[in-house]
Scaffold this motif. Structure first.
Motif, PDB file in Angstrom:
ATOM      1  N   HIS A   5      18.911  40.293  51.154  1.00 46.74           N
ATOM      2  CA  HIS A   5      19.235  41.715  51.104  1.00 46.74           C
ATOM      3  C   HIS A   5      20.430  41.986  50.184  1.00 46.74           C
ATOM      4  N   LEU A   6      21.483  41.269  50.396  1.00 45.22           N
ATOM      5  CA  LEU A   6      22.719  41.545  49.673  1.00 45.22           C
ATOM      6  C   LEU A   6      22.539  41.293  48.174  1.00 45.22           C
ATOM      7  N   ILE A   7      21.885  40.193  47.854  1.00 51.67           N
ATOM      8  CA  ILE A   7      21.649  39.860  46.449  1.00 51.67           C
ATOM      9  C   ILE A   7      20.777  40.934  45.800  1.00 51.67           C
ATOM     10  N   ARG A   8      19.727  41.301  46.472  1.00 50.97           N
ATOM     11  CA  ARG A   8      18.805  42.288  45.893  1.00 50.97           C
ATOM     12  C   ARG A   8      19.484  43.647  45.727  1.00 50.97           C
ATOM     13  N   ASP A   9      20.280  44.027  46.715  1.00 49.35           N
ATOM     14  CA  ASP A   9      20.993  45.304  46.589  1.00 49.35           C
ATOM     15  C   ASP A   9      21.901  45.306  45.364  1.00 49.35           C
ATOM     16  N   MET A  10      22.598  44.185  45.176  1.00 50.03           N
ATOM     17  CA  MET A  10      23.491  44.084  44.025  1.00 50.03           C
ATOM     18  C   MET A  10      22.697  44.133  42.717  1.00 50.03           C
ATOM     19  N   LEU A  11      21.600  43.407  42.669  1.00 49.15           N
ATOM     20  CA  LEU A  11      20.805  43.371  41.447  1.00 49.15           C
ATOM     21  C   LEU A  11      20.225  44.742  41.121  1.00 49.15           C
TER      22      LEU A  11
ATOM     23  N   GLU B 158      15.674  29.364  44.329  1.00 49.57           N
ATOM     24  CA  GLU B 158      15.738  28.909  45.721  1.00 49.57           C
ATOM     25  C   GLU B 158      16.532  27.606  45.850  1.00 49.57           C
ATOM     26  N   GLN B 159      16.274  26.685  44.988  1.00 44.67           N
ATOM     27  CA  GLN B 159      16.825  25.345  45.153  1.00 44.67           C
ATOM     28  C   GLN B 159      18.282  25.241  44.697  1.00 44.67           C
ATOM     29  N   VAL B 160      18.660  26.004  43.667  1.00 46.92           N
ATOM     30  CA  VAL B 160      19.993  25.852  43.105  1.00 46.92           C
ATOM     31  C   VAL B 160      20.951  26.917  43.617  1.00 46.92           C
ATOM     32  N   ASN B 161      20.619  28.147  43.387  1.00 48.80           N
ATOM     33  CA  ASN B 161      21.560  29.217  43.699  1.00 48.80           C
ATOM     34  C   ASN B 161      21.255  29.949  45.010  1.00 48.80           C
ATOM     35  N   GLN B 162      20.074  29.702  45.557  1.00 49.88           N
ATOM     36  CA  GLN B 162      19.674  30.330  46.809  1.00 49.88           C
ATOM     37  C   GLN B 162      19.731  31.851  46.732  1.00 49.88           C
ATOM     38  N   PHE B 163      19.323  32.386  45.611  1.00 55.13           N
ATOM     39  CA  PHE B 163      19.162  33.834  45.499  1.00 55.13           C
ATOM     40  C   PHE B 163      17.982  34.307  46.362  1.00 55.13           C
TER      41      PHE B 163
ATOM     42  N   PHE C 133      40.590  32.423  46.837  1.00 57.52           N
ATOM     43  CA  PHE C 133      39.460  33.245  47.294  1.00 57.52           C
ATOM     44  C   PHE C 133      39.984  34.368  48.187  1.00 57.52           C
ATOM     45  N   ALA C 134      39.782  35.620  47.769  1.00 59.04           N
ATOM     46  CA  ALA C 134      40.304  36.756  48.519  1.00 59.04           C
ATOM     47  C   ALA C 134      39.511  36.939  49.808  1.00 59.04           C
ATOM     48  N   GLY C 135      40.244  37.268  50.880  1.00 55.26           N
ATOM     49  CA  GLY C 135      39.572  37.493  52.147  1.00 55.26           C
ATOM     50  C   GLY C 135      39.074  38.900  52.328  1.00 55.26           C
ATOM     51  N   ASP C 136      39.296  39.783  51.367  1.00 54.85           N
ATOM     52  CA  ASP C 136      38.842  41.166  51.463  1.00 54.85           C
ATOM     53  C   ASP C 136      37.344  41.249  51.182  1.00 54.85           C
ATOM     54  N   PHE C 137      36.633  42.121  51.879  1.00 55.94           N
ATOM     55  CA  PHE C 137      35.186  42.220  51.701  1.00 55.94           C
ATOM     56  C   PHE C 137      34.813  43.039  50.478  1.00 55.94           C
ATOM     57  N   GLN C 138      35.673  43.932  50.018  1.00 52.71           N
ATOM     58  CA  GLN C 138      35.345  44.811  48.898  1.00 52.71           C
ATOM     59  C   GLN C 138      35.048  44.051  47.614  1.00 52.71           C
ATOM     60  N   PRO C 139      35.783  42.986  47.307  1.00 55.89           N
ATOM     61  CA  PRO C 139      35.507  42.275  46.046  1.00 55.89           C
ATOM     62  C   PRO C 139      34.190  41.501  46.045  1.00 55.89           C
ATOM     63  N   VAL C 140      33.507  41.444  47.166  1.00 53.71           N
ATOM     64  CA  VAL C 140      32.264  40.653  47.198  1.00 53.71           C
ATOM     65  C   VAL C 140      31.255  41.177  46.198  1.00 53.71           C
ATOM     66  N   GLU C 141      31.099  42.503  46.108  1.00 48.77           N
ATOM     67  CA  GLU C 141      30.166  43.074  45.141  1.00 48.77           C
ATOM     68  C   GLU C 141      30.535  42.644  43.732  1.00 48.77           C
ATOM     69  N   ASP C 142      31.843  42.680  43.414  1.00 51.23           N
ATOM     70  CA  ASP C 142      32.289  42.265  42.083  1.00 51.23           C
ATOM     71  C   ASP C 142      31.975  40.792  41.853  1.00 51.23           C
ATOM     72  N   TYR C 143      32.198  39.991  42.883  1.00 54.47           N
ATOM     73  CA  TYR C 143      31.941  38.553  42.731  1.00 54.47           C
ATOM     74  C   TYR C 143      30.466  38.299  42.444  1.00 54.47           C
ATOM     75  N   LEU C 144      29.583  38.956  43.219  1.00 56.16           N
ATOM     76  CA  LEU C 144      28.145  38.741  43.049  1.00 56.16           C
ATOM     77  C   LEU C 144      27.685  39.147  41.652  1.00 56.16           C
ATOM     78  N   SER C 145      28.148  40.312  41.218  1.00 61.08           N
ATOM     79  CA  SER C 145      27.653  40.823  39.945  1.00 61.08           C
ATOM     80  C   SER C 145      28.332  40.184  38.740  1.00 61.08           C
ATOM     81  N   GLU C 146      29.644  39.908  38.855  1.00 67.25           N
ATOM     82  CA  GLU C 146      30.383  39.439  37.692  1.00 67.25           C
ATOM     83  C   GLU C 146      30.426  37.928  37.582  1.00 67.25           C
ATOM     84  N   GLU C 147      30.440  37.247  38.721  1.00 70.24           N
ATOM     85  CA  GLU C 147      30.531  35.788  38.673  1.00 70.24           C
ATOM     86  C   GLU C 147      29.137  35.154  38.691  1.00 70.24           C
TER      87      GLU C 147
END
Length: 889
Positions: A332-338, A312-317, A254-268
């Protein structure tokens, strides 16, 4: 309490979203308690301000919500949005949040616990006054404070914080550093700060958080994650999902860099969903808050509830809203990505999706939410249709929000359809450009040419309603009556499905018809329309229109009916206004003015002045011709009651000025003329009253107050024959209690002067029998002097039922003035002053009186000035008249 991913999502304060805007995020399933931060928040309430500031995903909102749930002190929560950059909306929303957070005693409505919150607050300074009057310790939490960007508002908030003198403590939750002068509070020890480094999870807290999610890592693995995420809450949760996923990846991967978070949310996370599930997430991300029906309307599906609960119960989106369990919101973060993925992958769908959401909100009656999505869709034609349906909002407390929506329409679009032309007229109405409104409405009418009658009808109703509003502002009562009469006829033919706001339009039209009938001289018909209008407004949920109708009914009663009934109506209107926080709204002015007139009839000038000032304060924000003239008339009557005749004259002269050229309100003008005539009687100008009304008396068109004035003028000049010759006025369907009381007193005085003592006693008895239950005292005081005192004394011996009331009147009259004058004798005359008084009816000058009494002329002049002051008169001749009435000479 649940640990959610970062901060709670913003919601707007519209009718359906009122709960979310003022509700704390749901934290009922949390398995993590952070004592060090809870303690810091506890300590913060000992100062003025606590600031919780960090970027997205640091758990700011969740922390504060969890802490708030443990407190006994009342908590007021307000999630800010872009509309709160308007100081008026910001102040109103803060008061609403405080009211929602104030515990109510059993049996009372929420918010009734503290009367200070009843104010209709329109400025930050007004908000400061409300906070200063609060006595209940409270915590005000302002979430998403970074939404406040207006420099003027921020400067005003700085001033509010510097001047804060109330038990309210504030907590600001912000993604960025607020542009406030925090150094002042920091230097004064009044600021507690919780920053990103405070919110960062320690290794122990991270281990507990991860264990709560079923992930038991070694201490070294936890330390690695904390170091790579720097304790970022969302990063830790994403790392947990990363490690515990189906691929069983290690912490080291798991990378500690914050930049890949957007990629993780959208791609994973997003890529792992089924196509249907992924589509649901993308489509519904256009909404700040969701329920199952709204989600189904946007996706054209039927699995909204099941999908939201699974999220809500499984993925907590999503986060379930605490106050409305059937509603959810994305983090906020999830919605921004979506939303970003939706814009990239399917940009052509955005307008369609927003249009679907707008349609759903419109069907639910949440017009402001519908506006937001229609504007986002840039479907200006649909925005115009929504505005036509919501046009009654321009006459409500939501007017500013409606205007802000219309301002987003490109100016070039305002001439493309009749509906959009109506939008342009609303902007002109808000700006006070009334000539421009008429021209714009004419353009809207032209754009309707050629359209089917059923298609034109709703727009024509909106046009007529706006034209009626303009006529009301400018005081053209006949034109307003014509518009509302045709409006009511048209509304009767419109199906509710075609125009959902039909009930609102009808309530407004009924109220306006009643107002127009009242001020064009038909009080009996006005009473019927205003009563029906108040009931219609209540049924339609138009509280301000209902209050306005009740206020005009109160005015009608105090001027043409019962003072007691007017008082009851004023109390009803004020109670409703206080509950809504609308005491300074234009729609409550009529009730304030009625209250002032009631207090004047009860001879309570201080209370009358308070009510008048409340009316002036409310009227100043949005003036109307009738209310302006009426306010000036009440001001003149109050000045007369306080013996300030020059001031009264100034008020009446101002009322005569043609500020509204097309205004025509004969009832007001006739009422103002009676006020001027009464002042003429008080100023020894009774001849003017005779000249003014003699012709009307000959034609039999006098009203009862005008007849009374003619009799008063005759009595003031001791012309008994003229007083007896005044003809009776035509009958009235209204009770006119005040005028009847005054008429009976005058008849008693005329009978007494003519030697008909028994008839005088009978007439005065009738006056007392009418006045006592109503508490009417002013006519007795204004007609004090002459034989009224002895007549009342005789009544006190025979009218046992009203003995306390008569005693009260005798007390008032004992300090009263000459006929028609509510003046006060400042003190008892000295022996020398009484001696000088005996010379005043003679032709002797002051110097000659001095020679007679053996004193200097300056001494005589000093005694004369003292006599005038004590008798409440400005000149020698009036002092003689006054002294004779009091039996002093």
């Amino acid at each position: 309490m649940t640990w959610h991913n970062g901060d709670a999502t913003r919601v707007r304060a519209e009718p359906m979203a009122a709960g979310p805007k003022f509700a704390r995020p749901h934290v009922g399933r949390s398995r993590l308690f952070r004592p060090r931060l809870i303690g810091k928040l506890d300590a913060g309430t000992r100062g003025l301000l606590t600031l919780v500031s960090a970027g997205p995903g640091w758990g700011k909102t969740t922390l504060v919500a969890a802490w708030a749930a443990t407190q006994r002190v009342p908590m007021a929560w307000l999630t800010l949005d872009r509309y709160d950059n308007d100081p008026q909306i910001f102040a109103a929303d803060v008061v609403a949040a405080l009211r929602a957070g104030t515990p109510a005693p059993a049996g009372e409505q929420p918010g009734d616990a503290d009367a200070a919150l009843d104010d209709d607050v329109r400025t930050i300074r007004g908000l400061g006054r409300v906070l200063g009057r609060l006595r209940t310790p409270m915590v005000l939490i302002l979430d998403d404070f970074d939404m406040i960007e207006d420099h003027g508002l921020l400067a005003e908030l700085d001033g509010l914080l510097r001047a804060q003198r109330s038990p309210v403590r504030m907590v600001l939750i912000s993604r960025s550093e607020p542009a406030l002068q925090l150094h002042r509070l920091r230097a004064a020890g009044e600021l507690t700060e919780i920053r990103a480094h405070d919110l960062a999870f320690t290794a122990e807290e991270a281990a507990e958080l991860l264990a709560g999610q079923g992930l038991n890592l070694t201490p070294d693995e936890v330390t690695t994650l904390v170091e790579r995420t720097e304790g970022w809450a969302v990063g830790l949760q994403l790392a947990a999902a990363f490690v515990s996923g189906p691929h069983g990846r290690s912490v080291a991967e798991f990378a500690g860099d914050f930049q890949p978070v957007e990629d993780y949310l959208s791609e994973e996370l997003l890529a792992r969903q089924t196509p249907q599930f992924r589509t649901f997430l993308l489509y519904t991300s256009i909404c700040e808050h969701l329920c199952a029906d709204l989600a189904d309307a946007i996706t054209l599906g039927n699995t909204g509830q099941r999908t939201l609960e699974r999220l809500e119960q499984v993925n907590q989106f999503v986060v379930r809203l605490n106050s409305r369990p059937s509603w959810f919101r994305y983090h906020h973060l999830i919605r921004d990505m979506l939303r970003h993925r939706l814009a990239v992958e399917r940009p052509g769908l955005l307008s369609t999706l927003h249009r679907r959401a707008a349609g759903w909100y419109a069907e639910q009656g949440s017009v402001l939410d519908a506006f937001g999505h229609a504007v986002s869709a840039q479907d200006w034609e649909y925005v115009g249709r929504l505005v036509v349906d919501a046009a009654p909002m321009v006459l409500s407390r939501d007017r500013r929000r409606l205007v802000k929506v219309i301002e987003q329409i490109p100016p070039g679009e305002l001439a493309s359809t009749a509906e959009l032309a109506v939008c342009g007229a609303i902007l002109l109405f808000n700006a006070g450009d009334y000539p421009g409104i008429r021209e714009q409405l004419g353009e809207a009418q032209k754009l309707l040419a050629g359209r089917p009658e059923t298609d034109r009808r709703t727009v024509e109703i909106a046009i007529r309603a706006l034209r009626g509003a303009v006529n009301r502002v400018q005081g053209d009562m006949p034109a307003m009556l014509a518009d509302t009469t045709s409006q009511l006829t048209e509304l009767a033919q419109v199906p509710l499905a075609q125009l959902p706001s039909t009930l609102q339009y009808r309530a407004i039209a009924l109220n306006n018809s009643g107002v127009a009938l009242l001020w064009t001289g038909r009080p009996a018909a006005a009473e019927r329309y205003l009563s029906v209008g108040a009931a219609a407004a209540h049924a339609a949920g138009l509280d301000l229109v209902e209050i306005n109708a009740i206020g005009h009914l109160a005015l009608l009663e105090v001027m043409f009916g019962s003072v007691r009934e007017a008082e009851n109506l004023v109390r009803d209107a004020h109670d409703r206004a206080r509950r809504g926080g609308w005491m300074d709204s234009l729609q409550v002015v009529a009730a304030h003015l009625a209250a002032a007139l009631v207090e004047l009839e009860r001879v309570r000038p201080a209370a009358a002045e308070r009510a008048l000032q409340q009316a002036v304060r409310a009227h100043r924000s949005d003036p109307e011709a009738v209310q302006r003239k009426l306010s000036l008339g009440v001001s003149a009557r109050l000045a007369m009651a306080q013996n300030r005749l020059p001031s009264a004259r100034v008020f009446l002269d101002e009322a005569k000025k043609q500020r509204y050229p097309i205004g025509w309100m004969p009832t007001i003008d006739r009422w103002l003329l009676t006020t001027e005539s009464e002042m003429d009687v008080l100023s020894d100008r009774a001849d003017r009253v005779h000249q003014r009304y003699a012709a009307q008396a000959g034609h039999g068109t006098l009203t009862r107050p005008e007849r009374n004035l003619l009799i008063r003028a005759a009595l003031a000049t001791r012309d008994l024959a003229a007083a007896e010759a005044v003809p009776p006025e035509p009958g009235s369907l209204m009770s006119e209690t005040v005028a009847n009381v005054e008429a009976h007193i005058l008849d008693a005085l005329v009978s007494e002067a003519d030697g008909r003592g028994l008839e005088a006693a009978e007439m005065l008895g009738r006056a007392i029998a009418l006045a006592a239950p109503e508490g009417i005292r002013r006519p007795f005081l204004s007609l004090a002097g002459g034989r009224l005192g002895p007549l009342l004394t005789r009544q006190s011996l025979t009218a046992a039922d009203h003995a306390p009331f008569i005693t009260d009147l005798l007390h008032l009259i004992g300090t009263g003035g000459p006929t028609g004058t509510p003046r006060v004798i400042a003190g008892t005359l000295s022996d020398r002053e009484a001696e000088v008084l005996r010379y005043l009816p003679t032709m002797l000058t002051a110097a000659e009186i001095g020679e007679e009494l053996g004193v200097s002329v300056n001494t005589i002049k000093a005694h004369m000035r003292a006599i005038y002051r004590k008798l409440g008169t400005p000149r020698r001749r009036q002092a003689v008249v006054r002294a004779r009435e009091l039996g002093l000479i």
